[in-house]
Structure formats: C-alpha cells, structure tokens
Enzyme design. Sequence first.
Site, PDB file in Angstrom:
ATOM      1  N   HIS A 114    -102.592  85.400 -16.569  1.00  0.00           N
ATOM      2  CA  HIS A 114    -101.273  85.443 -17.204  1.00  0.00           C
ATOM      3  C   HIS A 114    -100.802  86.865 -17.441  1.00  0.00           C
ATOM      4  CE1 HIS A 114    -101.962  81.086 -18.748  1.00  0.00           C
ATOM      5  NE2 HIS A 114    -101.659  81.143 -17.478  1.00  0.00           N
ATOM      6  N   SER A 195    -106.932  75.402 -25.348  1.00  0.00           N
ATOM      7  CA  SER A 195    -106.453  74.073 -25.768  1.00  0.00           C
ATOM      8  C   SER A 195    -106.182  73.199 -24.553  1.00  0.00           C
ATOM      9  CB  SER A 195    -105.169  74.226 -26.594  1.00  0.00           C
ATOM     10  OG  SER A 195    -104.172  74.878 -25.795  1.00  0.00           O
TER      11      SER A 195
END
Length: 247
Positions: A114, A195
């Site tokens: 990212h 997550s």
Amino acid sequence: MKPIHLDDSTFLFVLTGAGVSAESGVPTFRDSNGLWETHPVEKVASPEGFEEDPALVWRFYSQRRAGAKVVKPNAGHFALAAIEQKLGDRFLLATQNVDGLHSKAGSKRVVEMHGSLWKTRCSQCDRAPFADDAEYSADKLPGCKACSEKGTLALLRPHIVWFGENLDPTDLEAISDFFLKAKGKRFVFIAAGTSGAVWPAAGLVKQARALGAETWLVNAEPSANANDFNHVQLGKSGDLLPALLGV
Ligand code: BV8
C-alpha cells in the site's frame, strides 16, 4: 506454544497489517473505528478526497509521518527479520502498513503493497517517487518542480495506494511469483495483525490455500476472513510471532 514446522525446504509468506505495528504505538485503522478527525479514512485516503481537499489529506499524512517518526519496531517486526535471515529467498513479507517499521527492524524482502509514508510523488507526471518525510502545512502544499518547469501546476501527493486505486502491478507480480515458486513445496502462509477487510490483500490467503499452503492467522481477534485459515492463533503479534517462528 509449539513453533510452526519450518524446515530448510519450507517456503514462508507473511502478510502483515496495522495490528503488527500496534505494539509500537502506531494506532490501527480499527482503533479509530476507521475515522480520522471525524472523516472516514476511506474518504481521506482516496483520490477523490485528495482532489476535493488536498490540504486535509496532506494534514492526515503529515500527522502520520510525525507519529511514525518517533516509534520503534517491536518483537513482532524483529521476529520477521530474524526468520528472513534463516529462510533467505524462501521467505517473502508483504505488508499493508506504510510506516516502514519492517525495514527499520532489518527486513529486506518486503513488499509495501500500500505504498510508503516516507515517499512522495507528483499527482500528475510520471516522475519517480522520491524519499520525503516532510510534514506539509495547509498554506504551503508541495508542488512538482518538473511540472512547473513545463509551466503546469501540479501538486505532490503521498506515494500511498489509496482506496479505489490499483496496487502496483510489480508488487502483485512479486507476490504471485513467490506463490508459484512455493507451489508443490511445503508452503506456509501467515497473516498477522490484519482485520482481513481490505482487498486484494484479504484475498491472498485463499490464493495461497489453492496452491497447497498451510495457513495461519495471528491476530488479536478473528479477522473477517478467519474461516480461510487452517490455524487461528489469537493474541498479540509481538508475543505470538517470535513463538510461532521459533526465533
Ligand atoms: C483496488 C493506504 C482495484 C492508506 C490502504 C473487493 C471487495 C470489496 C471491496 C473491494 C474489493 N476490491 C477492491 C475493493 C475496494 C477497496 C476495499 O478493499 N475496500 C474495503 C474497505 C471494503 N480496495 C481498494 O480500493 C484497493 N484497490 O483493489 O483497486 C479496485 C478498486 C475499486 C473496486 C474494485 C477494484 C486499495 C486498497 C488499499 C487502500 N489503502 N492503505 C493509508 O494507510 O493511509 S488500506 C489501509 O487500511 C491499510 O493499509 C490497511 O490495509 C487497511 C486496514 O487494514 P489492517 O491493516 O488490517 O488494519 P485494521 O486496523 O483494519 O486491523 C488491525 C487488526 O489488527 C485488527 O484485526 C486488530 O484486532 C488486530 N490487532 C490490533 N493489535 C494487535 C492486533 N493483532 C495482533 N497483535 C496486536 N498487538
């Protein structure tokens, strides 16, 4: 806790998320319920958000740069750097984190899926991203010199993959090349501190399983994709990673 069996023919792939930096004091996305100064992160970390209010987006990233300058890697980061020393090119780490703590801990074989807080690039031209840890104020947003020399005004932006933007194909290629090398060998996939909510990172575990990987989740709580894992170890990555990696 028994370490995962990692012998000298094992290929190990590790995916990390914000939870691995939590013990270093870096707030996770879930801690803030996905909000920053009442703004949904998905909105601030997006090309539309930057278009609409570049000063707000630069304030978000300048604040995160300031926070990330004073944190140190934790035992989880060091465990991953240590196992890389042991496994060499049979190891690959892909991180969703942009804080640079894996490299600070000594990891070399890292794919920053990212992007990085510590790089900036032009929002218009294809000038290469460059190292930058500056914190920009709203009244002095950075412009691209190369563009201004050609008479066009263009803002610089963080070299971060925003929501709605494609990941760098070379990064995705490095990951799939590693998966193919691991196919048919003993292949272990660990996801730690994530997550499992953000794609395409959240889909990697299924791709690895399809190639025969033994999959492990190391997380404080079950992730959204917990069912995709053969083993779920709940707890702090700073405790679990050294124990599971036997380092
Ligand atoms: C893309 C940079 C093509 C920003 C980030 C398929 C289905 C649904 C949606 C999509 C899809 N494909 C694409 C999308 C859209 C979107 C997406 O996934 N949306 C989600 C929200 C539904 N994906 C994209 O836009 C990606 N681009 O696919 O392009 C495309 C585009 C549009 C539509 C289709 C295709 C780009 C995604 C990258 C976005 N950029 N980061 C920045 O950092 O400023 S994502 C950002 O949020 C982080 O990088 C990170 O990846 C993510 C947060 O995730 P986590 O790292 O997991 O962190 P989180 O806080 O959520 O969880 C921490 C976990 O740790 C928790 O579980 C907690 O319990 C645990 N924990 C806490 N402490 C500890 C711990 N565990 C262990 N020890 C501890 N001590």
